[in-house]
Structure formats: structure tokens, C-alpha cells
Design an enzyme around this catalytic site. Structure first.
Site, PDB file in Angstrom:
ATOM      1  N   ARG A  97       0.848  -1.210   0.000  1.00 43.77           N
ATOM      2  CA  ARG A  97       0.000   0.000   0.000  1.00 43.77           C
ATOM      3  C   ARG A  97       0.878   1.252   0.000  1.00 43.77           C
ATOM      4  O   ARG A  97       0.548   2.246  -0.619  1.00 43.77           O
ATOM      5  CB  ARG A  97      -0.958   0.008   1.204  1.00 43.77           C
ATOM      6  CG  ARG A  97      -1.681   1.347   1.350  1.00 43.77           C
ATOM      7  CD  ARG A  97      -2.990   1.325   2.114  1.00 43.77           C
ATOM      8  NE  ARG A  97      -3.013   0.457   3.256  1.00 43.77           N
ATOM      9  CZ  ARG A  97      -2.365   0.665   4.420  1.00 43.77           C
ATOM     10  NH1 ARG A  97      -1.640   1.765   4.589  1.00 43.77           N
ATOM     11  NH2 ARG A  97      -2.459  -0.203   5.393  1.00 43.77           N
ATOM     12  N   TYR A 132     -15.983  16.666 -16.222  1.00 41.69           N
ATOM     13  CA  TYR A 132     -16.377  15.273 -16.107  1.00 41.69           C
ATOM     14  C   TYR A 132     -17.450  15.121 -15.016  1.00 41.69           C
ATOM     15  O   TYR A 132     -17.291  15.633 -13.900  1.00 41.69           O
ATOM     16  CB  TYR A 132     -15.137  14.445 -15.768  1.00 41.69           C
ATOM     17  CG  TYR A 132     -15.418  12.986 -15.627  1.00 41.69           C
ATOM     18  CD1 TYR A 132     -15.765  12.218 -16.723  1.00 41.69           C
ATOM     19  CD2 TYR A 132     -15.357  12.368 -14.383  1.00 41.69           C
ATOM     20  CE1 TYR A 132     -16.041  10.874 -16.581  1.00 41.69           C
ATOM     21  CE2 TYR A 132     -15.630  11.028 -14.241  1.00 41.69           C
ATOM     22  CZ  TYR A 132     -15.974  10.287 -15.354  1.00 41.69           C
ATOM     23  OH  TYR A 132     -16.255   8.960 -15.214  1.00 41.69           O
ATOM     24  N   ASP A 171      -6.839  18.850 -14.698  1.00 39.23           N
ATOM     25  CA  ASP A 171      -7.145  17.493 -15.156  1.00 39.23           C
ATOM     26  C   ASP A 171      -6.648  17.408 -16.601  1.00 39.23           C
ATOM     27  O   ASP A 171      -7.209  18.017 -17.500  1.00 39.23           O
ATOM     28  CB  ASP A 171      -8.653  17.230 -15.058  1.00 39.23           C
ATOM     29  CG  ASP A 171      -9.014  15.790 -15.417  1.00 39.23           C
ATOM     30  OD1 ASP A 171      -8.283  15.173 -16.222  1.00 39.23           O
ATOM     31  OD2 ASP A 171     -10.040  15.292 -14.913  1.00 39.23           O
ATOM     32  N   LYS A 196      -7.744   6.264 -19.482  1.00 41.78           N
ATOM     33  CA  LYS A 196      -8.017   6.747 -20.831  1.00 41.78           C
ATOM     34  C   LYS A 196      -6.774   6.619 -21.720  1.00 41.78           C
ATOM     35  O   LYS A 196      -6.335   5.515 -21.967  1.00 41.78           O
ATOM     36  CB  LYS A 196      -8.555   8.175 -20.739  1.00 41.78           C
ATOM     37  CG  LYS A 196      -9.608   8.387 -19.624  1.00 41.78           C
ATOM     38  CD  LYS A 196     -10.901   7.659 -19.897  1.00 41.78           C
ATOM     39  CE  LYS A 196     -11.868   7.643 -18.705  1.00 41.78           C
ATOM     40  NZ  LYS A 196     -12.231   8.930 -18.135  1.00 41.78           N
TER      41      LYS A 196
HETATM   42  C1  LIG Z   1     -12.802   9.352 -16.908  1.00 42.47           C
HETATM   43  C2  LIG Z   1     -12.414  10.661 -16.379  1.00 42.47           C
HETATM   44  C3  LIG Z   1     -12.225  10.855 -15.012  1.00 42.47           C
HETATM   45  C4  LIG Z   1     -12.455   9.752 -13.999  1.00 42.47           C
HETATM   46  O1  LIG Z   1     -11.516   8.740 -14.129  1.00 42.47           O
HETATM   47  P1  LIG Z   1     -11.802   7.176 -13.781  1.00 42.47           P
HETATM   48  O2  LIG Z   1     -10.536   6.518 -14.143  1.00 42.47           O
HETATM   49  O3  LIG Z   1     -12.977   6.759 -14.599  1.00 42.47           O
HETATM   50  O4  LIG Z   1     -12.107   7.128 -12.325  1.00 42.47           O
HETATM   51  C5  LIG Z   1     -11.822  12.112 -14.588  1.00 42.47           C
HETATM   52  N1  LIG Z   1     -11.622  13.134 -15.462  1.00 42.47           N
HETATM   53  C6  LIG Z   1     -11.798  12.973 -16.782  1.00 42.47           C
HETATM   54  C7  LIG Z   1     -11.558  14.122 -17.698  1.00 42.47           C
HETATM   55  C8  LIG Z   1     -12.199  11.747 -17.284  1.00 42.47           C
HETATM   56  O5  LIG Z   1     -12.397  11.597 -18.603  1.00 42.47           O
END
Ligand SMILES: *Cc1c(COP(=O)(O)O)cnc(C)c1O
Length: 386
Positions: free
Chosen positions: A51, A103, A175, A200
Site C-alpha cells: 500500500r 467530467y 485534469d 483513458k
Molecule cells: C474518466 C475521467 C475521469 C475519472 O476517471 P476514472 O478513471 O474513470 O475514475 C476524470 N476526469 C476525466 C476528464 C475523465 O475523462
């Protein structure tokens, strides 16, 4: 810039250490272990418990930190776990300014969880810097942006907003999921913290969840480090390895995806049933110039508005190669219907103001043949007597 590119590609392929120094293994090993044997009393191999740290995850974290030009990266079990950890930095009474187009899961975290803990959020169109300035209060401790934003593809000037944040003693969080460090590096532009859904583009194969938080300032790193090992939503060794493997091809994937996206955006623009195409790589896009200044590419996310709601249903049901599925950034092209999927938790009033309506679709362009993707869209885009 050219030199930067080569350097980036090399880091992507070779990672941080690059190979396992114990065995010479070129593919960094998966240290599938929860705990580590101590050589003796008060002695440690450097690893005690997974962890806190694990060699496979360490290799990934150091690679991501290098790519984002940060001192330290933390790998989480999902993007949302990473964003949640960042918001453990703030407490009741603190005010946070957020891009209004973002998001849906992040919006839900802020409204359903952080608000209950006493934080206050203001949602503004951060693509207009004056809106951020106007919203700043004496207790503003963070500005959180997505650029390009999801799903309206608005571009925020990272440098300008970071300057405002610095002048007001607020942390600037970006982000960077849509462009990745391959195309945009917010820390170099003045951001304090970068977050990612590694699910992603970084992992890139629609096969694992992952999240990253990257920071440069030691005080922030120490705070995040405590939150990370204490709350424990860390990335597993196997998933860390999947992201390491995915990263090797991030550069060539993104380049192909962007070429495909530009072709498709240009084709969609001319289609008789399409009202509007939102793609940062089109010269007429509102954020085209700022994007050119702060990023080395436009990425491969396209949103478009069709003329009638009936067309949406046809498109989603008729597509053969492009899958109707949530998520983005992988090698397979995916299409989503934001109003019903990613943005169902955003209030109607806010959605309408943003333009997230029942005729908006979002396309994540993959690495398939561009002409096949266009043919797929062409046969799916039917209406009435067509
Ligand atoms: C998918 C996404 C998230 C969340 O991420 P997860 O891996 O699904 O928890 C946050 N910000 C953006 C821009 C995203 O496309």
C-alpha cells in the site's frame, strides 16, 4: 520543441529505470506481492508493504512524474480515487473555483461529498479568465480546471489562470486526461497539481482503470503522500504493469488518433445532418489559438451536435465499428451520449447553459483506419426517409 518530442518518446518506451536490474528483464516485472521480507531488525530493502510502495508501481510513478515534469507522481486505482485524494488537501470553509464544463464524476464528488464536508464550489467558464478573477474570494484555496473540457471542448489558458492562482495563494489543479503529457504539460505552465484518469489515453487499451496525481512542490508532495498511504486507493502491481506497457505506444497512438480525428472532424463539418462540430484542431474552434500556444496537439476528442434527436438514436444503434460505450482514449473508437451517460448528474439548468443537450454526441477517435470510421459514421447518420 522537436527535442522535447524525442525525449518524451524515449521516456515513454523506456520508463524510468527501463528494465529490471536484478534479472535484466526488458519488460519491467510485476512484483505481485503485498509485503516484503526484512533482512534484519531496523532493516528494509526499501520496500515494506505494497500500500505504501511497490516496485512495479514505483517504476510507473517515476515514469509519469518524468513525463509530466513533476517531482513526484502517485498512482491510484482510478482517476476518481486520485481526484478524491487531492480534495483531501482541503477542509471545511475553503472555496474552490471549478470549470463549469467538466467530467460528471468529478462534479458528483464535489457536490455530493466535498460539499457535505463543508467545502464551497463555484462553477465558472474558465475559458474566460476574467470569470475566474471575478469569482476569487479571500478563502479561495484551489482552482480546478479541465482543458480541453468535457464534453464542450472549451480551452482554458493554463498560464493565465495559474498566475491568478499564485497571486491569490490558491493551488492550481489541472485534469490533463484529454491531452496527456505527450501534448500538454501543465506544471511547466505554472500548475501545482496535475490529475489524470489513466484509464483513458495513458493506459490506452480500454482494459484497466487507473488514476494519477502529479506534483512538484515538496510540501504538497508530503501532504499527498500521507493521504495516499493512509486512504490506500493505490494501483495494483498488475494494473501498474498494464499502464507501463500502454505508455510505450502513447506517442504513436496519439499521433494516429489525432490524424484520424482531424479527418473525421472535417468530414462531419460538411455533413448535412450535423449542426456543429467541436474539435480543438479545427482553425475555427474558439480555443484554437490558445491551444496552439500551450499544447503541441489537439488530441482526438470530438463532440458534435446533430440536427434532430431522432438521429442520435439511429447513430448509436447503427454504428458497426465505433462502439456506443462510456470512456475514451483507447485504441478502439467509442461514442458516448453525454446527457445520458457521463453528465446525467449535472443539473438540467447547468447542462443547458453549457450546451450539453439531447443532440450532442462525443466521439473518442481510435487508431482504426480513418476511412473505415468515416464510412461507419456515414452509414449510421440517417434520418426520416433516408
Ligand atoms: C474518466 C475521467 C475521469 C475519472 O476517471 P476514472 O478513471 O474513470 O475514475 C476524470 N476526469 C476525466 C476528464 C475523465 O475523462
Amino acid at each position: 520543441m522537436e527535442e522535447d518530442y524525442h525525449c518524451m518518446d524515449t521516456i515513454l518506451v523506456h520508463g524510468d529505470k527501463g528494465y529490471d536490474s536484478h534479472t535484466g528483464a526488458i519488460s519491467y516485472p510485476i512484483y505481485q506481492t503485498a509485503t516484503f521480507k526484512h533482512p534484519g531488525l531496523n532493516q528494509s530493502t526499501g520496500f515494506d508493504y505494497s500500500r505504501v510502495s511497490n516496485p512495479t508501481r514505483d517504476e510507473l510513478e517515476h515514469t509519469i512524474a518524468k513525463l509530466e515534469r513533476g517531482k513526484m507522481a502517485f498512482a491510484f486505482s482510478s482517476g476518481m480515487a486520485g481526484i478524491t485524494a487531492v480534495f483531501n488537501l482541503f477542509s471545511a470553509g475553503e472555496h474552490i473555483i471549478v470549470s463549469d464544463d467538466l467530467y460528471g464524476g468529478t462534479y458528483r464528488l464535489f457536490e455530493e461529498i466535498c460539499t457535505k464536508q463543508g467545502m464551497e464550489f463555484s462553477y465558472v467558464d474558465t475559458s474566460k479568465v476574467e470569470n475566474v478573477l471575478q469569482e476569487l474570494r479571500s478563502n479561495t484555496s484551489c482552482i480546478f480546471i479541465e482543458t480541453p473540457s468535457n464534453p464542450m471542448m472549451k480551452v482554458t489558458d493554463i498560464k493565465k489562470v495559474a498566475k491568478l492562482a499564485r497571486e491569490s495563494n490558491a493551488l492550481m489543479v489541472v485534469d490533463n486526461t484529454f491531452l496527456t503529457p505527450y501534448l500538454q504539460r501543465p506544471i511547466e505552465l505554472g500548475a501545482d497539481i496535475v490529475v489524470h484518469s489513466g484509464t483513458k489515453y495513458l493506459a490506452g487499451h480500454n482494459d484497466t482503470l487507473a488514476g494519477f496525481v502529479i506534483a512538484n512542490d515538496q510540501k504538497i508532495i508530503d501532504q499527498l503522500s500521507l493521504i495516499y498511504k493512509t486512504t490506500g486507493a493505490v494501483l495494483s502491481p498488475f494494473d501498474s504493469w498494464l499502464v507501463l506497457r500502454g505508455l510505450k505506444t502513447l506517442g504513436i497512438r496519439l499521433e494516429k488518433q489525432e490524424r484520424n480525428a482531424l479527418k473525421i472532424a472535417q468530414w462531419l463539418k460538411e455533413h448535412k445532418y450535423i449542426e456543429r462540430v467541436l474539435y480543438v484542431g479545427l482553425a475555427e474552434h474558439q480555443g484554437f489559438d490558445i491551444s496552439r500556444q500551450q499544447a503541441t496537439g489537439a488530441g482526438a476528442m470530438i463532440s458534435f451536435v446533430v440536427q434532430d434527436k431522432e438521429i442520435v438514436k439511429k447513430v448509436l444503434e447503427n454504428l458497426q465499428i465505433i462502439s456506443f460505450a462510456e470512456s475514451l482514449g483507447g485504441v478502439e473508437s467509442l461514442i458516448t451520449y453525454p446527457i445520458a451517460q457521463t453528465h446525467c448528474d449535472i443539473p438540467d439548468e447547468m447542462r443547458e447553459r453549457l450546451g450539453v443537450n439531447d443532440r450532442l454526441l462525443r466521439l473518442s477517435v481510435g487508431i482504426e483506419d480513418a476511412n473505415d470510421l468515416i464510412r461507419d459514421l456515414e452509414q449510421a447518420l440517417v434520418w426520416g426517409i433516408d
